[in-house]
Motif scaffolding. Sequence first.
Motif, PDB file in Angstrom:
ATOM      1  N   GLY A  40       0.589  -1.194   0.108  1.00 24.30           N
ATOM      2  CA  GLY A  40      -0.007   0.028   0.216  1.00 24.30           C
ATOM      3  C   GLY A  40       1.052   1.163  -0.005  1.00 24.30           C
ATOM      4  N   LYS A  41       0.009   2.320   0.323  1.00 16.03           N
ATOM      5  CA  LYS A  41       0.932   3.585   0.391  1.00 16.03           C
ATOM      6  C   LYS A  41       2.181   3.434   1.523  1.00 16.03           C
ATOM      7  N   ARG A  42       3.264   4.230   1.027  1.00 11.81           N
ATOM      8  CA  ARG A  42       4.439   4.172   1.953  1.00 11.81           C
ATOM      9  C   ARG A  42       4.906   2.673   2.261  1.00 11.81           C
ATOM     10  N   SER A  43       4.762   1.984   1.092  1.00  9.56           N
ATOM     11  CA  SER A  43       5.249   0.368   1.248  1.00  9.56           C
ATOM     12  C   SER A  43       4.581  -0.261   2.572  1.00  9.56           C
ATOM     13  N   ASP A 134      -9.883  -5.126  18.016  1.00 10.70           N
ATOM     14  CA  ASP A 134     -10.718  -4.968  16.738  1.00 10.70           C
ATOM     15  C   ASP A 134     -10.246  -3.414  16.010  1.00 10.70           C
ATOM     16  N   PHE A 135     -10.094  -2.551  16.784  1.00 11.69           N
ATOM     17  CA  PHE A 135      -9.561  -1.234  16.228  1.00 11.69           C
ATOM     18  C   PHE A 135      -8.168  -1.221  15.701  1.00 11.69           C
ATOM     19  N   GLU A 136      -7.308  -2.134  16.051  1.00  3.86           N
ATOM     20  CA  GLU A 136      -6.041  -2.509  15.487  1.00  3.86           C
ATOM     21  C   GLU A 136      -6.159  -3.330  14.154  1.00  3.86           C
ATOM     22  N   VAL A 137      -6.846  -4.245  14.315  1.00  4.38           N
ATOM     23  CA  VAL A 137      -7.175  -5.036  12.979  1.00  4.38           C
ATOM     24  C   VAL A 137      -7.742  -4.057  11.604  1.00  4.38           C
ATOM     25  N   LEU A 138      -8.638  -3.347  12.204  1.00  4.29           N
ATOM     26  CA  LEU A 138      -9.326  -2.365  11.295  1.00  4.29           C
ATOM     27  C   LEU A 138      -8.389  -1.340  10.784  1.00  4.29           C
ATOM     28  N   CYS A 139      -7.577  -0.932  11.488  1.00  2.20           N
ATOM     29  CA  CYS A 139      -6.567   0.182  11.147  1.00  2.20           C
ATOM     30  C   CYS A 139      -5.598  -0.568  10.204  1.00  2.20           C
ATOM     31  N   ARG A 140      -5.072  -1.743  10.547  1.00  5.39           N
ATOM     32  CA  ARG A 140      -4.004  -2.212   9.693  1.00  5.39           C
ATOM     33  C   ARG A 140      -4.524  -2.886   8.330  1.00  5.39           C
ATOM     34  N   TRP A 141      -6.080  -3.264   8.366  1.00  2.00           N
ATOM     35  CA  TRP A 141      -6.568  -3.709   7.102  1.00  2.00           C
ATOM     36  C   TRP A 141      -6.915  -2.301   6.156  1.00  2.00           C
ATOM     37  N   MET A 142      -7.059  -1.312   6.722  1.00  6.94           N
ATOM     38  CA  MET A 142      -7.553  -0.161   5.742  1.00  6.94           C
ATOM     39  C   MET A 142      -6.148   0.435   5.435  1.00  6.94           C
TER      40      MET A 142
END
Length: 213
Positions: A40-43, A134-142
Amino acid sequence: MTLKDLEQIHQGMDSHTKELRLTQGEERVLTTHARVMLRGKRSRPLPVILTPEVQEAVHSLVDFRQAGMVASSNPFVFALNSKGSNGYIRGSDALRVTVDEVAEKIEHPERLRSTNLHKEIATTAQVLGLNDQDFEVLCRWMGHTEAVHLRHNRQNFQGHQVTRMAPLLFAMEEGSVPQQKGTALKDMTFSRNIGDSERNKDNEEGEIRQEES
């Protein structure tokens, strides 16, 4: 997505995932859905969840590359086949063309854009009672910078990403998120049947719904 990315596809249980005490529904998701890591962005690595139907389509593209006159030097899965090109088809362009073809049947076709989908997921997630994990999972996924640092590194494994994000996407697809306000990702329910693709018919037969778990 490159052919090299596809070679690193993850599906099923691994040694780390087995430690998570998954429910029957979560195990079913893992056996039928796959995860591919893209740049993704910034590798920053971005996980992409592939449903059984998408897996079939992607493998078909790879199987028929030669018949489709795709250059052998082209490293991309969604490759251009014009004059030995090494380029690829942009997902946002493909989505725009598809939406334009059915615009008359859609109430707000201008909203069907990849950027809007990203925003919709982020906005919808705010309705849910996401804990730090869950918030960590969401942030990493996006592909966002993590705002919360967790105590358990195991939440970064592919099994956790797939079993947490797939139910959210399914619930968004069927419009059942508002009825699940305050629900953690691991407790979300959906009515979609999780079946086998042609390539997964050797796996366990039958259907199972997430709420049964």
